[in-house]
Design a protein around this motif. Structure first.
Motif, mmCIF file in Angstrom:
data_model
loop_
_atom_site.group_PDB
_atom_site.id
_atom_site.type_symbol
_atom_site.label_atom_id
_atom_site.label_comp_id
_atom_site.label_asym_id
_atom_site.label_seq_id
_atom_site.Cartn_x
_atom_site.Cartn_y
_atom_site.Cartn_z
ATOM 1 N N GLY A 121 0.281 -1.429 -0.402
ATOM 2 C CA GLY A 121 0.381 -0.219 -0.299
ATOM 3 C C GLY A 121 0.967 1.446 -0.193
ATOM 4 N N ASP A 122 1.918 0.985 0.535
ATOM 5 C CA ASP A 122 2.978 2.351 0.697
ATOM 6 C C ASP A 122 3.139 2.558 -1.116
ATOM 7 N N VAL A 123 3.091 1.914 -1.925
ATOM 8 C CA VAL A 123 3.456 2.259 -3.418
ATOM 9 C C VAL A 123 2.615 2.821 -2.850
ATOM 10 N N VAL A 124 1.437 2.759 -3.117
ATOM 11 C CA VAL A 124 -0.098 3.522 -3.900
ATOM 12 C C VAL A 124 0.462 5.055 -2.663
ATOM 13 N N GLU A 125 0.784 4.879 -1.667
ATOM 14 C CA GLU A 125 0.814 5.979 -1.144
ATOM 15 C C GLU A 125 1.909 7.141 -1.700
ATOM 16 N N LYS A 126 2.654 6.707 -2.502
ATOM 17 C CA LYS A 126 3.979 7.658 -3.032
ATOM 18 C C LYS A 126 3.167 7.499 -4.674
ATOM 19 N N LEU A 127 2.637 6.813 -5.189
ATOM 20 C CA LEU A 127 1.799 7.476 -6.455
ATOM 21 C C LEU A 127 0.863 8.224 -6.155
ATOM 22 N N LEU A 128 -0.319 8.779 -4.850
ATOM 23 C CA LEU A 128 -0.523 9.879 -4.260
ATOM 24 C C LEU A 128 0.441 11.201 -3.978
ATOM 25 N N HIS A 129 1.231 10.849 -3.816
ATOM 26 C CA HIS A 129 2.401 11.487 -3.226
ATOM 27 C C HIS A 129 2.224 13.276 -4.846
#
Length: 209
Positions: A197-205
């Motif tokens: 999920g951290d990868v998705v968070e980085k995408l959102l950032h």
């Protein structure tokens, strides 16, 4: 009609409504317990009735069939998830909102495994009747609305509805892929899902403006 008589009628109606709602919730709770241990296509209304402590005929007074009961349980949980995600967005600043939402989503699913299994069955089943679809679609659209509010918070404006659909698919996909990994305890699985999920968070950032 005398005022006192009107009050008595209103009170009786209110009590009957509350009793009906309590019975509905009791049936849904019992069904969730049954579905937690028995596959949906094998669970019977008789088993659910036994778990709820009532006759099968009593359940049919509130739910015409198993799909209707199944649908209401999924909707109840999805509405709960929507509220939790919304609060997560509201309480977070721009920097922390994406990560908080991702972790909140994964934590909710991990803690409500029965609901998640029911939701994936319902979403992948191609033979839902019109009444089921009519009820489910607005609730799922509410989920997309919540995700759009996150995108608005980070000032993403390039087709936010499509991006909301992608986020929902990504987060749901993470849980589908890893929620039942063999030879891993629950803590490790949840940790792995949050790492992905951290990868998705980085995408959102990266989308933030």
């Amino acid at each position: 009609i005398p005022v006192m008589e009107m009050k008595e009628k209103t009170t009786l109606k209110t009590l009957k409504t509350r009793e009906r709602e309590a019975r509905i919730q009791m049936i849904m709770d019992a069904a969730e317990r049954v579905f937690a241990t028995t596959p949906f296509d094998r669970a019977s209304m008789r088993e659910i009735a036994k778990e709820a402590g009532m006759a099968p005929s009593s359940i049919y007074r509130y739910f015409p069939n198993q799909e209707a009961l199944f649908t209401e349980i999924v909707m109840r949980n999805q509405v709960g998830l929507n509220r939790i995600l919304d609060r997560s967005i509201e309480k977070s600043d721009v920097e922390n909102a994406p990560g908080n939402l991702v972790r909140t989503f994964i934590t909710f699913i991990a803690e409500n495994d029965t609901y998640f299994r029911m939701m994936t069955i319902l979403m992948s089943q191609g033979s839902l009747n019109r009444e089921t679809s009519r009820k489910i679609i607005p609730v799922m659209n509410d989920t997309l609305d919540v995700l759009e509010r996150l995108l608005a918070k980070i000032h993403y404006t390039d087709n936010p509805r499509l991006m909301a659909r992608f986020l929902f698919s990504a987060l749901t996909g993470i849980v589908v892929a890893y929620n039942k990994l063999p030879d891993r305890n629950t803590g490790k699985i949840v940790g792995l899902m949050k790492d992905v999920g951290d990868v998705v968070e980085k995408l959102l950032h990266g989308l933030a403006k």
